[in-house]
Design a protein around this motif. Structure first.
Motif, PDB file in Angstrom:
ATOM      1  N   ARG A  50       0.826  -1.213   0.000  1.00 41.23           N
ATOM      2  CA  ARG A  50       0.000   0.000   0.000  1.00 41.23           C
ATOM      3  C   ARG A  50       0.857   1.259   0.000  1.00 41.23           C
ATOM      4  O   ARG A  50       1.331   1.692   1.043  1.00 41.23           O
ATOM      5  CB  ARG A  50      -0.895  -0.015   1.229  1.00 41.23           C
ATOM      6  N   PRO A  51       1.031   1.895  -1.153  1.00 42.26           N
ATOM      7  CA  PRO A  51       1.749   3.168  -1.137  1.00 42.26           C
ATOM      8  C   PRO A  51       0.875   4.254  -0.512  1.00 42.26           C
ATOM      9  O   PRO A  51      -0.344   4.217  -0.629  1.00 42.26           O
ATOM     10  CB  PRO A  51       2.008   3.466  -2.611  1.00 42.26           C
ATOM     11  N   TYR A  52       1.485   5.173   0.199  1.00 47.08           N
ATOM     12  CA  TYR A  52       0.719   6.312   0.683  1.00 47.08           C
ATOM     13  C   TYR A  52       1.186   7.598   0.011  1.00 47.08           C
ATOM     14  O   TYR A  52       0.498   8.617   0.076  1.00 47.08           O
ATOM     15  CB  TYR A  52       0.751   6.436   2.206  1.00 47.08           C
ATOM     16  N   LEU A  53       2.349   7.536  -0.683  1.00 51.73           N
ATOM     17  CA  LEU A  53       2.885   8.736  -1.308  1.00 51.73           C
ATOM     18  C   LEU A  53       3.608   8.374  -2.594  1.00 51.73           C
ATOM     19  O   LEU A  53       4.363   7.400  -2.631  1.00 51.73           O
ATOM     20  CB  LEU A  53       3.874   9.408  -0.339  1.00 51.73           C
ATOM     21  N   GLU A  54       3.354   9.161  -3.644  1.00 51.04           N
ATOM     22  CA  GLU A  54       4.143   9.085  -4.864  1.00 51.04           C
ATOM     23  C   GLU A  54       5.043  10.313  -4.850  1.00 51.04           C
ATOM     24  O   GLU A  54       4.560  11.435  -4.740  1.00 51.04           O
ATOM     25  CB  GLU A  54       3.240   9.116  -6.103  1.00 51.04           C
ATOM     26  N   ARG A  55       6.346  10.093  -4.936  1.00 54.10           N
ATOM     27  CA  ARG A  55       7.328  11.202  -4.886  1.00 54.10           C
ATOM     28  C   ARG A  55       7.982  11.321  -6.262  1.00 54.10           C
ATOM     29  O   ARG A  55       8.588  10.378  -6.755  1.00 54.10           O
ATOM     30  CB  ARG A  55       8.383  10.917  -3.821  1.00 54.10           C
ATOM     31  N   GLY A  63      22.277  22.345  -3.109  1.00 54.33           N
ATOM     32  CA  GLY A  63      22.118  21.471  -1.950  1.00 54.33           C
ATOM     33  C   GLY A  63      20.685  21.308  -1.477  1.00 54.33           C
ATOM     34  O   GLY A  63      20.445  20.754  -0.410  1.00 54.33           O
ATOM     35  N   GLN A  64      19.733  21.762  -2.257  1.00 53.92           N
ATOM     36  CA  GLN A  64      18.320  21.583  -1.938  1.00 53.92           C
ATOM     37  C   GLN A  64      17.702  20.661  -2.985  1.00 53.92           C
ATOM     38  O   GLN A  64      18.162  20.599  -4.123  1.00 53.92           O
ATOM     39  CB  GLN A  64      17.597  22.926  -1.938  1.00 53.92           C
ATOM     40  N   PHE A  65      16.648  19.973  -2.597  1.00 57.65           N
ATOM     41  CA  PHE A  65      16.017  18.984  -3.456  1.00 57.65           C
ATOM     42  C   PHE A  65      14.528  19.281  -3.521  1.00 57.65           C
ATOM     43  O   PHE A  65      13.895  19.497  -2.490  1.00 57.65           O
ATOM     44  CB  PHE A  65      16.267  17.578  -2.911  1.00 57.65           C
ATOM     45  N   ALA A  66      13.972  19.293  -4.733  1.00 55.16           N
ATOM     46  CA  ALA A  66      12.559  19.611  -4.923  1.00 55.16           C
ATOM     47  C   ALA A  66      11.831  18.431  -5.553  1.00 55.16           C
ATOM     48  O   ALA A  66      12.354  17.786  -6.475  1.00 55.16           O
ATOM     49  CB  ALA A  66      12.411  20.855  -5.795  1.00 55.16           C
ATOM     50  N   TYR A  67      10.628  18.176  -5.059  1.00 57.93           N
ATOM     51  CA  TYR A  67       9.797  17.069  -5.516  1.00 57.93           C
ATOM     52  C   TYR A  67       8.351  17.531  -5.619  1.00 57.93           C
ATOM     53  O   TYR A  67       7.948  18.495  -4.975  1.00 57.93           O
ATOM     54  CB  TYR A  67       9.809  15.900  -4.506  1.00 57.93           C
ATOM     55  N   LEU A  68       7.567  16.795  -6.369  1.00 58.24           N
ATOM     56  CA  LEU A  68       6.119  16.868  -6.265  1.00 58.24           C
ATOM     57  C   LEU A  68       5.695  15.630  -5.494  1.00 58.24           C
ATOM     58  O   LEU A  68       6.141  14.514  -5.798  1.00 58.24           O
ATOM     59  CB  LEU A  68       5.467  16.904  -7.647  1.00 58.24           C
ATOM     60  N   GLU A 136      -6.427  13.294  -4.265  1.00 55.64           N
ATOM     61  CA  GLU A 136      -5.638  14.167  -5.155  1.00 55.64           C
ATOM     62  C   GLU A 136      -4.990  15.330  -4.407  1.00 55.64           C
ATOM     63  O   GLU A 136      -5.000  16.467  -4.865  1.00 55.64           O
ATOM     64  CB  GLU A 136      -6.465  14.649  -6.339  1.00 55.64           C
ATOM     65  N   THR A 137      -4.393  15.016  -3.276  1.00 57.78           N
ATOM     66  CA  THR A 137      -3.588  16.012  -2.569  1.00 57.78           C
ATOM     67  C   THR A 137      -2.185  15.990  -3.153  1.00 57.78           C
ATOM     68  O   THR A 137      -1.513  14.954  -3.137  1.00 57.78           O
ATOM     69  CB  THR A 137      -3.553  15.736  -1.055  1.00 57.78           C
ATOM     70  N   TRP A 138      -1.780  17.122  -3.696  1.00 60.49           N
ATOM     71  CA  TRP A 138      -0.459  17.292  -4.291  1.00 60.49           C
ATOM     72  C   TRP A 138       0.244  18.436  -3.573  1.00 60.49           C
ATOM     73  O   TRP A 138      -0.383  19.455  -3.256  1.00 60.49           O
ATOM     74  CB  TRP A 138      -0.570  17.665  -5.764  1.00 60.49           C
TER      75      TRP A 138
END
Length: 191
Positions: A50-55, A63-68, A136-138
């Motif tokens: 059961r995934p709870y998050l798609e990254r 040195g910073q990392f950005a994702y949806l 659909e919480t992004w």
């Protein structure tokens, strides 16, 4: 976090706000789903099935990392946990979520509800878990560089450091071929 890094983080949040917030919630979700169709993805699971998050990896800068992040469930039965970086910001693009947070091991737990357009800032040593998520919480999620292993607070009140990722084995997951192959396992849109 230095001032320049903070300004860069804020600029990316402002850019995403300008692009997505004028759209309707469904338009935002569809656009985000389409935008991420060819991006490396990692599934964060509360249990093996059961995934709870798609990254989705967006970029790395200074040195910073950005994702949806796309929440497909809450953390569920996961323990409250900390993070391997010093600071992060999360802009809610669509949907909403309920977060339970502690500012220390013995601090009282707070319940926070995050809505579209709001920015959740969290220190790496803050303990939290996500419980309820609207479909659909992004979010646009940006964090500073890794500085420690993450851990969770067990029932005995002890911090247990993660043993699943020895030596940060999953830190650069988006560089592996399987990060693109997982696209076929994405959860379809919920509407």
């Amino acid at each position: 976090m230095n001032q320049q890094a903070g300004e860069q983080m804020r600029a990316l949040i402002d850019r995403y706000s300008e692009i997505f917030m004028p759209m309707s919630p469904n338009e935002r979700a569809v656009r985000l789903f389409e935008q991420t169709a060819n991006m490396p993805v990692r599934f964060i699971r509360s249990n093996p099935n059961r995934p709870y998050l798609e990254r989705y990896f967006l970029t790395e800068f200074d040195g910073q990392f950005a994702y949806l992040h796309r929440f497909v469930n809450g953390d569920g039965d996961r323990y409250i946990h900390d993070h391997p970086w010093d600071f992060a910001s999360s802009l809610v693009l669509t949907g909403s979520y309920t977060e339970f947070r502690r500012e220390g091991i013995h601090a009282p737990e707070q319940e926070l509800i995050w809505l579209p357009g709001e920015v959740n800032e969290i220190q790496g040593d803050t303990l939290h878990r996500i419980e309820e998520t609207e479909p659909e919480t992004w979010t646009l999620f940006i964090h500073t560089a890794w500085v420690r292993d993450w851990g969770f607070l067990n029932d005995a009140g002890e911090m247990i450091r993660n043993q699943d990722e020895p030596d940060g084995a999953n830190r650069y997951w988006w560089t592996r071929p399987e990060a693109m192959a997982l696209q076929k396992e994405r959860t379809p849109l919920s509407f």
